[in-house]
Scaffold this active site. Sequence first.
Site, PDB file in Angstrom:
ATOM      1  N   HIS A   1      -2.928  -6.125   2.348  1.00  0.00           N
ATOM      2  CA  HIS A   1      -2.253  -5.834   3.621  1.00  0.00           C
ATOM      3  C   HIS A   1      -1.735  -7.078   4.365  1.00  0.00           C
ATOM      4  O   HIS A   1      -1.328  -8.042   3.740  1.00  0.00           O
ATOM      5  CB  HIS A   1      -3.192  -5.000   4.506  1.00  0.00           C
ATOM      6  CG  HIS A   1      -3.144  -3.541   4.165  1.00  0.00           C
ATOM      7  ND1 HIS A   1      -2.115  -2.732   4.554  1.00  0.00           N
ATOM      8  CD2 HIS A   1      -3.981  -2.759   3.441  1.00  0.00           C
ATOM      9  CE1 HIS A   1      -2.332  -1.498   4.115  1.00  0.00           C
ATOM     10  NE2 HIS A   1      -3.457  -1.492   3.434  1.00  0.00           N
TER      11      HIS A   1
ATOM     12  N   CYS B   1       0.822  -1.224   0.000  1.00  0.00           N
ATOM     13  CA  CYS B   1       0.000   0.000   0.000  1.00  0.00           C
ATOM     14  C   CYS B   1       0.861   1.282   0.000  1.00  0.00           C
ATOM     15  O   CYS B   1       1.489   1.572  -1.013  1.00  0.00           O
ATOM     16  CB  CYS B   1      -0.960  -0.050   1.182  1.00  0.00           C
ATOM     17  SG  CYS B   1      -2.439   0.931   0.908  1.00  0.00           S
TER      18      CYS B   1
HETATM   19  N1  GLN Z   1      -2.249   6.847   1.742  1.00  0.00           N
HETATM   20  C1  GLN Z   1      -2.443   5.812   0.838  1.00  0.00           C
HETATM   21  C2  GLN Z   1      -3.822   5.701   0.224  1.00  0.00           C
HETATM   22  O1  GLN Z   1      -4.842   5.816   0.876  1.00  0.00           O
HETATM   23  C3  GLN Z   1      -1.983   4.507   1.459  1.00  0.00           C
HETATM   24  C4  GLN Z   1      -2.933   3.897   2.441  1.00  0.00           C
HETATM   25  C5  GLN Z   1      -2.469   2.593   2.989  1.00  0.00           C
HETATM   26  O2  GLN Z   1      -1.276   2.328   3.101  1.00  0.00           O
HETATM   27  N2  GLN Z   1      -3.432   1.802   3.451  1.00  0.00           N
HETATM   28  O3  GLN Z   1      -3.881   5.509  -0.940  1.00  0.00           O
END
Ligand code: GLN
Length: 255
Positions: A196, A96
């Site tokens: 994740h 992510c």
């Molecule tokens: N800030 C990023 C987004 O929302 C990453 C979010 C995350 O790592 N879950 O796209």
Amino acid sequence: MKTLTLLHLYPNEMNLYGDRGNVLAFYRQLLLRDAQLNVIHASLGAWQTSYNEADIVFMGGGQDAQQSTVVEDLHRHKADALRQLAQEEATFLTICGGFQFLGHYYKPHNGEELRGLSLLDIHTIAGKERFIGNVVLESSLAREAKTLVGFENHSGLTTLGQGVQPLGRVIIGKGNNGIDKQEGAVQGSLVGTYLHGSLLPKNEWLTVHLLNQAWQRKYGEPLPALTQNLPQVEESFAEKAHQEALLVAKSKEKR
Ligand code: GLN
């Protein structure tokens, strides 16, 4: 005992949705093969020479605020050495926000563009919608197509450039941008994905694939076979639940 070293980047800042679970999955798989995972934490601050030992580089996800916290440190203290490790074909797994950092840039809703490492030819721009939910992919990373399951939560919309392959084709969920049915990115030994902390614990084949890649590079031979059996009862229950959930999700998607 033969050992792989994993460099965990920003474990305190970049750690959403149990992303550390991926490190545990690597650890457990090696333990079952009479091998060892040596985990080194790289927090904010200067690059240490021990970090150069990394066979695997891991960075988890973080909200925009955490990404803003680490971006300066990433460029000041880590970027050159990470580029070197990538060039030496260390295995990278990034999730992510960590995935976004491997690309050219991430443009959040508010504030300035966050420059990435440009190790992957991708860029990310925050969209209006937040993509949250379970994901099923068909991945061709291994020799035959295999399923990956996971969980995504992001508003960044990622577009892949030339020479970058997606990690998988989206069967269920949104993936990189909700449009092109692509999820994640693979370029050489580098992997990025929006899935994740449950990614490796839920997808054993990917854990083994990445460990094998790192092992081959270090020892010039395939990852050793299991020397201990997995607890079969637990594993077969987990596999059954997994298959049932997939069937339900796929039938919902058809409706
Ligand atoms: N800030 C990023 C987004 O929302 C990453 C979010 C995350 O790592 N879950 O796209």
